[in-house]
Design an enzyme around this catalytic site. Structure first.
Site, PDB file in Angstrom:
ATOM      1  N   GLY A  69       0.813  -1.209   0.000  1.00 10.23           N
ATOM      2  CA  GLY A  69       0.000   0.000   0.000  1.00 10.23           C
ATOM      3  C   GLY A  69       0.850   1.263   0.000  1.00 10.23           C
ATOM      4  N   THR A  70       1.890   1.265   0.813  1.00 12.52           N
ATOM      5  CA  THR A  70       2.725   2.468   0.927  1.00 12.52           C
ATOM      6  C   THR A  70       3.307   2.846  -0.430  1.00 12.52           C
ATOM      7  OG1 THR A  70       3.251   2.008   3.233  1.00 12.52           O
ATOM      8  CG2 THR A  70       4.801   3.419   2.026  1.00 12.52           C
ATOM      9  N   ASN A 149      -7.974   3.835   8.998  1.00 14.53           N
ATOM     10  CA  ASN A 149      -7.418   2.631   9.615  1.00 14.53           C
ATOM     11  C   ASN A 149      -7.503   2.636  11.131  1.00 14.53           C
ATOM     12  OD1 ASN A 149      -5.514   4.753   8.806  1.00 14.53           O
ATOM     13  ND2 ASN A 149      -4.024   3.615  10.002  1.00 14.53           N
ATOM     14  N   GLN A 177      -7.665  -0.065   3.611  1.00 17.18           N
ATOM     15  CA  GLN A 177      -8.504  -0.694   4.642  1.00 17.18           C
ATOM     16  C   GLN A 177      -9.892  -1.054   4.118  1.00 17.18           C
ATOM     17  OE1 GLN A 177      -7.679  -1.810   7.595  1.00 17.18           O
ATOM     18  NE2 GLN A 177      -5.651  -0.901   7.779  1.00 17.18           N
ATOM     19  N   SER A 197      -3.477  -2.867  -0.659  1.00 13.41           N
ATOM     20  CA  SER A 197      -2.342  -3.594  -0.075  1.00 13.41           C
ATOM     21  C   SER A 197      -2.710  -5.061   0.081  1.00 13.41           C
ATOM     22  CB  SER A 197      -2.041  -2.998   1.300  1.00 13.41           C
ATOM     23  OG  SER A 197      -1.135  -3.812   2.005  1.00 13.41           O
ATOM     24  N   HIS A 199      -1.404  -7.481   2.069  1.00 16.84           N
ATOM     25  CA  HIS A 199      -1.389  -8.178   3.368  1.00 16.84           C
ATOM     26  C   HIS A 199      -2.573  -7.834   4.258  1.00 16.84           C
ATOM     27  CE1 HIS A 199       0.374  -5.096   6.257  1.00 16.84           C
ATOM     28  NE2 HIS A 199       0.566  -4.498   5.097  1.00 16.84           N
ATOM     29  N   THR A 235      12.242  -6.156 -11.755  1.00 17.96           N
ATOM     30  CA  THR A 235      11.663  -7.475 -12.030  1.00 17.96           C
ATOM     31  C   THR A 235      10.450  -7.705 -11.131  1.00 17.96           C
ATOM     32  OG1 THR A 235      13.821  -8.297 -12.663  1.00 17.96           O
ATOM     33  CG2 THR A 235      12.169  -9.958 -12.069  1.00 17.96           C
ATOM     34  N   CYS A 323       1.942   1.789  12.764  1.00 22.47           N
ATOM     35  CA  CYS A 323       3.126   2.653  12.654  1.00 22.47           C
ATOM     36  C   CYS A 323       3.279   3.512  13.897  1.00 22.47           C
ATOM     37  CB  CYS A 323       3.003   3.575  11.444  1.00 22.47           C
ATOM     38  SG  CYS A 323       2.423   2.723  10.010  1.00 22.47           S
TER      39      CYS A 323
HETATM   40  N1  PLP Z   1      -3.068   3.112   4.066  1.00 25.45           N
HETATM   41  C1  PLP Z   1      -3.781   2.663   5.103  1.00 25.45           C
HETATM   42  C2  PLP Z   1      -5.144   3.226   5.351  1.00 25.45           C
HETATM   43  C3  PLP Z   1      -3.261   1.662   5.938  1.00 25.45           C
HETATM   44  O1  PLP Z   1      -3.987   1.226   6.978  1.00 25.45           O
HETATM   45  C4  PLP Z   1      -1.972   1.134   5.646  1.00 25.45           C
HETATM   46  C5  PLP Z   1      -1.358   0.119   6.523  1.00 25.45           C
HETATM   47  O2  PLP Z   1      -1.687  -0.008   7.677  1.00 25.45           O
HETATM   48  C6  PLP Z   1      -1.267   1.623   4.531  1.00 25.45           C
HETATM   49  C7  PLP Z   1      -1.856   2.619   3.777  1.00 25.45           C
HETATM   50  C8  PLP Z   1       0.094   1.099   4.169  1.00 25.45           C
HETATM   51  O3  PLP Z   1      -0.002  -0.176   3.550  1.00 25.45           O
HETATM   52  P1  PLP Z   1       1.252  -1.195   3.548  1.00 25.45           P
HETATM   53  O4  PLP Z   1       1.375  -1.728   4.932  1.00 25.45           O
HETATM   54  O5  PLP Z   1       0.881  -2.241   2.555  1.00 25.45           O
HETATM   55  O6  PLP Z   1       2.427  -0.416   3.112  1.00 25.45           O
END
Ligand code: PLP
Length: 382
Positions: A69-70, A149, A177, A197, A199, A235, A323
């Protein structure tokens, strides 16, 4: 152990592992290689791209696989801001994930962009009138999360998308989310770009995807061999992409039933906690919230001591964002909702998944009552 921290991450689904496994073992080809081993890998990535495109309701060519996601969010925000020469103004909200807020701050510090964060109300809903007023001639991007989140509040993305469209400004949605619980199609979100994302969906950590309309000029973050139509060189992580394709397909098929069932469990959990701990305060929007998130303030405690007490009793939850966990800073989300910094330190988030059961809840509620009582006693002594 009762795991109620599914907003942080979910276990890998069996179907995902089974689909990904061959590409970590016998089928190890590089999709860019022009031989049969490489071509098998390319076919697998193409199939996964089609599955993720169906999830987004877009063309396969509009899907970019990322490391999560990031990265998808960074690519959307920096890619559009630097690739679309409309102006140097960005619009977002103060309750976004750090991936968004830090990308915006990077553009402000390094590239001289101006950032407007539109306020949210006490439930975490974006003020649409303020958002409309914030969009200017030089606005290059509006970026808003589909669901928060920490408190689970769901935004009215369709309206935000319509406002952005009326001003011809691209709209990016962080659907990390929301995915799996709500539709994340480009049409339903009114979006030009959407990040997800893996995971959080039972796919592998280090997997994710960005939908970005084909006509958007995206400045890549990664330069190199031109993979992913030049939007993301490097890759491809074949196993991760294959796993994400399977997880997205399953999530779409199961979504409505799972959302209805888990919403009922969430409401039972909320009612149970509020009855067991009369001083508890539910955070976020009572109605417009994800099925998966129930978050509370427990006045007179510290959230960290409640979490420790819960863990001693076999329940794993979180103070909010993974985080921010372990940091002494109050949650930027709760502060933006108008919660005082002291009260924000008392936050605990329970987040559910499809496999969470009612029996687990009964135990979790009892553990919460005892953990909060212990933390309140500790608070009174200190
Ligand atoms: N955006 C939201 C709303 C999230 O809750 C998260 C992860 O907790 C992310 C972005 C980041 O995703 P990733 O952990 O896959 O980098």
């Amino acid at each position: 152990m009762i795991y109620l921290d599914n907003a942080a991450t979910t276990p890998v689904r069996r179907e995902v592992l089974a689909a990904a496994w061959p590409f970590l073992t016998g089928e190890f080809g590089n999709p860019s290689s022009h031989h049969t081993v490489g071509e098998a890998a390319l076919r697998a990535v193409d199939e996964a791209r089609g599955q993720v495109a169906a999830f987004f309701g877009c063309r396969a060519s509009e899907v970019t696989f990322t490391s999560g996601g990031t990265e998808a969010i960074n690519l959307a925000i920096k890619g559009i801001a630097l690739g679309q020469p409309r102006g140097r103004h960005l619009v977002s909200t103060p309750i976004e994930h750090e991936a968004t807020l830090e990308s915006l701050d990077f553009l402000r510090r390094v590239h001289g962009f101006e950032v407007t964060l539109v306020p949210v109300d006490a439930a975490g809903r974006v003020d649409l009138a303020a958002l409309a007023a914030a969009i200017r001639e030089d606005t290059t991007l509006v970026t808003v999360m589909a669901a928060n989140n920490e408190v689970g509040t769901v935004q009215d993305c369709a309206s935000i998308g319509a406002l952005s469209k009326a001003h011809r400004v691209p709209f990016h949605v962080d659907a990390v989310q929301a995915a799996g619980w709500r539709s994340v199609t480009a049409a339903d979100l009114g979006a030009d770009a959407v990040s997800i994302s893996g995971h959080k969906l039972g796919a592998l950590k280090g997997s994710g995807a960005l939908f970005a309309r084909g006509r958007l000029m995206l400045e890549p973050l990664l330069h190199g061999g031109g993979q992913e139509r030049g939007r993301r060189s490097g890759t491809e992580n074949v196993a991760a992409a294959v796993g994400l394709g399977v997880a997205a397909t399953l999530a779409a098929a199961e979504r409505d039933e799972a959302a209805a069932r888990v919403s009922l469990l969430r409401d039972e959990l909320i009612a149970g906690v509020l009855a067991a701990v009369p001083s508890a305060v539910l955070t976020g929007d009572a109605v417009n919230r994800l099925p998966s998130i129930a978050s509370f303030l427990f006045p007179g405690t510290s959230g960290e001591s409640v979490l420790l007490g819960l863990e001693e009793r076999g329940v794993v939850a979180s103070s909010g964002s993974a985080c921010a966990a372990g940091s002494d800073e109050p949650s930027h989300v709760l502060v933006a909702l108008g919660v005082s910094p002291t009260l924000a330190q008392t936050a605990v988030r329970f987040s559910l998944t499809q496999t969470t059961t009612a029996a687990e809840f009964a135990e979790a509620v009892a553990a919460t009552r005892r953990a909060v009582e212990a933390a309140q006693q500790l608070g009174r002594r200190n």
